[in-house]
Design a protein around this motif. Sequence first.
Motif, short mmCIF file in Angstrom:
data_model
loop_
_atom_site.label_atom_id
_atom_site.label_comp_id
_atom_site.label_asym_id
_atom_site.label_seq_id
_atom_site.Cartn_x
_atom_site.Cartn_y
_atom_site.Cartn_z
N VAL A 1 0.84 -1.20 0.00
CA VAL A 1 0.00 0.00 0.00
C VAL A 1 0.87 1.26 0.00
CG1 VAL A 1 -1.64 1.36 1.37
CG2 VAL A 1 -2.01 -1.08 1.03
N GLY A 2 1.96 1.24 0.75
CA GLY A 2 2.88 2.38 0.76
C GLY A 2 3.44 2.66 -0.62
N MET A 3 3.83 1.60 -1.34
CA MET A 3 4.33 1.79 -2.70
C MET A 3 3.23 2.29 -3.63
SD MET A 3 7.05 -1.31 -3.38
CE MET A 3 6.01 -2.66 -2.82
N ALA A 4 2.03 1.73 -3.48
CA ALA A 4 0.91 2.17 -4.32
C ALA A 4 0.60 3.64 -4.10
CB ALA A 4 -0.31 1.31 -4.05
N GLN A 5 0.61 4.06 -2.83
CA GLN A 5 0.30 5.46 -2.52
C GLN A 5 1.36 6.39 -3.11
OE1 GLN A 5 -2.63 6.48 -0.69
NE2 GLN A 5 -2.00 8.34 -1.78
N ALA A 6 2.62 5.98 -3.03
CA ALA A 6 3.68 6.79 -3.61
C ALA A 6 3.51 6.91 -5.12
CB ALA A 6 5.05 6.19 -3.28
N ALA A 7 3.14 5.82 -5.78
CA ALA A 7 2.93 5.86 -7.22
C ALA A 7 1.71 6.71 -7.57
CB ALA A 7 2.74 4.44 -7.75
N LEU A 8 0.66 6.60 -6.76
CA LEU A 8 -0.54 7.39 -7.00
C LEU A 8 -0.26 8.88 -6.86
CD1 LEU A 8 -3.59 7.80 -7.37
CD2 LEU A 8 -3.87 7.30 -4.93
N ASP A 9 0.45 9.27 -5.79
CA ASP A 9 0.75 10.69 -5.59
C ASP A 9 1.62 11.24 -6.71
OD1 ASP A 9 -0.76 10.58 -3.32
OD2 ASP A 9 0.91 10.71 -1.91
N VAL B 1 -6.82 7.24 -12.90
CA VAL B 1 -6.36 7.74 -11.61
C VAL B 1 -7.39 7.43 -10.52
CG1 VAL B 1 -5.76 9.81 -10.30
CG2 VAL B 1 -4.88 9.50 -12.63
N ALA B 2 -8.68 7.61 -10.85
CA ALA B 2 -9.73 7.30 -9.88
C ALA B 2 -9.70 5.82 -9.51
CB ALA B 2 -11.10 7.67 -10.46
N GLU B 3 -9.47 4.96 -10.50
CA GLU B 3 -9.39 3.52 -10.22
C GLU B 3 -8.18 3.20 -9.35
OE1 GLU B 3 -10.70 -0.47 -10.53
OE2 GLU B 3 -11.68 1.41 -11.07
N MET B 4 -7.05 3.83 -9.64
CA MET B 4 -5.85 3.62 -8.82
C MET B 4 -6.12 4.00 -7.37
SD MET B 4 -3.20 5.34 -11.53
CE MET B 4 -1.75 5.37 -10.45
N ALA B 5 -6.76 5.16 -7.17
CA ALA B 5 -7.02 5.64 -5.81
C ALA B 5 -8.01 4.74 -5.08
CB ALA B 5 -7.56 7.07 -5.87
N THR B 6 -9.05 4.29 -5.78
CA THR B 6 -10.06 3.45 -5.14
C THR B 6 -9.47 2.12 -4.71
OG1 THR B 6 -11.80 4.49 -6.47
CG2 THR B 6 -12.30 2.35 -5.48
N ARG B 7 -8.68 1.51 -5.59
CA ARG B 7 -8.07 0.22 -5.23
C ARG B 7 -7.07 0.39 -4.09
NH1 ARG B 7 -7.01 -3.55 -10.56
NH2 ARG B 7 -8.77 -2.87 -11.83
N THR B 8 -6.32 1.46 -4.10
CA THR B 8 -5.34 1.67 -3.03
C THR B 8 -6.03 1.82 -1.68
OG1 THR B 8 -3.77 2.71 -4.55
CG2 THR B 8 -3.49 3.19 -2.20
N GLU B 9 -7.10 2.61 -1.67
CA GLU B 9 -7.83 2.80 -0.41
C GLU B 9 -8.48 1.50 0.05
OE1 GLU B 9 -9.19 4.96 2.94
OE2 GLU B 9 -7.60 5.26 1.46
N ALA B 10 -9.04 0.72 -0.87
CA ALA B 10 -9.63 -0.56 -0.50
C ALA B 10 -8.57 -1.50 0.07
CB ALA B 10 -10.30 -1.19 -1.73
N ALA B 11 -7.39 -1.50 -0.54
CA ALA B 11 -6.30 -2.35 -0.03
C ALA B 11 -5.89 -1.92 1.37
CB ALA B 11 -5.10 -2.27 -0.98
#
Length: 415
Positions: A274-282, A308-318
């Motif tokens: 999740v930390g890596m996903a959040q960094a990629a999303l930001d 981008v919306a899909e990336m954010a939604t999946r990251t938050e769900a994870a």
Amino acid sequence: MPVFSLDPVQTAWCAELRELAVGTLRPLAARGEPGRVNRPLLAALAERGLLTRMFTGPPGVSPGGFPGAEGGGFANGGGSAVPGEAGRALELCLMRESLAYGCTEAETALALQGLGAWPVARAGTPAQRARWLPEVTAGRAVAAFALSEPGAGSDAAALALRAVPDPRTGRDGWLLTGEKQWISNAPEADFYTVFARTAEGTGSRGITAFLVPADRPGLSGSALEMLSPHPVGRLVFDGTPVTPADVVGEPGRGFRVAMDTLNLFRPSVGAFAVGMAQAALDATLAHTAARTAFGGPLKDLQSVAHQVAEMATRTEAARLLVLSAAAAYDAGDPEVPRRSAMAKLFATETAQYVVDTAVQLHGARALRRGHLLEHLYREVRAPRIYEGASEIQRSVVAKALYARHSADRRQEGGT
């Protein structure tokens, strides 16, 4: 109780960890040699109390919050290194996600110390804890978790490393013969938590955990050339002697020691992802807001905005699934194995998707050596394999679901 939000103290602490990772730990990581233990990085984690906190919880918090709040523990060899469980998994997940956001190498260094030494903290003898845990938390001793073998990776119960009675001591010792492979921190660790077969034909019930110092006779190792920035290696045991004093837990119960450790660490692997996903999303938010194409910023293109919306939604769900699994562990939920498997599975698969999509939206610049996403693209792949591949996590989840279904049917009087 599932955790759906963090309190202000936890949120502030995560922000501090991100700042520490970016400002202090990342430069130390950059000066390290790929494929080698970065001892200055471990020392920095120790100096800031993070290695100690992984085992004892934050200081100054009442026992109702986190374990180890009243001090003591293993520093002088007295008492248990695990005085309580409340908050332990959540604490670990918050550390791993926050550090991963700013410095994946620091996150991995911390996690591997925990993975290698947690069996000792959890099931070791007072003498084992007194000898090794202060060294681990001070960053002076490097720990490793030696479970996988050339023929026993995902099928951990198929271990072939043998522990046979030492003819020189009879029932008072064993000789380890065989190999371990894909062992993080090998061959540079100072000690290994090694899982070996002490009884044939008994599956997982014939496995014993041993604490084996690196200087033990008959133990050698070699590095493997891997994608990871930390060392991964092979260990060879050629009649390596171990005694009852080296047993972690009980003879023949080592598989439980391994699974207890993995049940704690699997959700936190998800937190790393999740930390890596959040960094990629930001990074993607910043890039698509500033980058212009076709007469305007990328963010104004619906195809980009929806990705981008899909990336954010999946990251938050994870993230929520990881926090829920951590809360289940801390509460002693009997379904911890299922929840841990779900968290690791979904979070690691999500991170792979998010990082890959981020690379796509950045274009060729993201593949240039030294770019954040080039780094994350290399880092994000391995978590889908280690500590149980995604396919194994699906099997764990399915088995638990059908077991619960069968139990419910029996309770209802069905067949």
